[in-house]
Design an enzyme around this catalytic site. Structure first.
Site: not given
Length: 157
Positions: A140-142, A145-146
């Site tokens: 999950h990559c902040p 945001n996905n």
């Protein structure tokens, strides 16, 4: 609060947009865009104008040498491609598992304990931030945001 916008018939990858409304993720996405805009200003103002300004430019409204004009156009194209790729990575469904049970004939089906017992195929992982199982989830990559999964990995790279 999380908002997931599905496309027609609730199928992933077919809709106009997929959004995960996480305050930190949205803030980091906006910071990413802001950093790209600031970088663009710095490169154009302090690099291109300093190195490639001409007293007799080909076009009056762009005071660059031919090489400077070419580099400016190339840089703006690459910057635009970066922005488009980022927006598409943010708004593309990463590969959410939409089936509630395993297909017929599938042996050794696993079920996700966190997704109300939905089918969890091999190589799928549950994301606690997005609250869903993602096929071929990398992480999950902040910043986007996905999750990075099967459907949006090529946009992330």
């Amino acid at each position: 609060a999380h908002l997931h916008c599905f496309g027609p018939n609730g199928r992933h990858g077919k809709g106009p947009m997929w959004v995960n409304c996480d305050a930190l993720g949205i803030a980091l996405s906006l910071v990413t865009w802001l950093l790209l805009v600031i970088t663009d200003f710095i490169v154009v103002r302090f690099v291109l104008f300093a190195w490639f300004t001409s007293s007799r430019p080909r076009f009056r409204w762009v005071p660059f040498t031919d090489l400077g004009l070419f580099l400016m156009a190339l840089y703006q194209l690459l910057l635009m491609l970066s922005l488009v790729s980022h927006v598409r990575a943010v708004t593309t469904d990463p590969g959410t598992i939409s089936l509630s049970s395993a297909p017929d004939g599938f042996s050794n089906a696993r079920h996700c304990k966190l997704c109300q017992g939905r089918w969890k195929p091999p190589r799928a992982h549950h994301c606690k931030t997005c609250r869903r199982c993602i096929f071929r989830m990398d992480h999950h990559c902040p910043w986007i945001n996905n999750c990075v999964g099967l459907s949006n990995q090529q946009l992330f790279i």
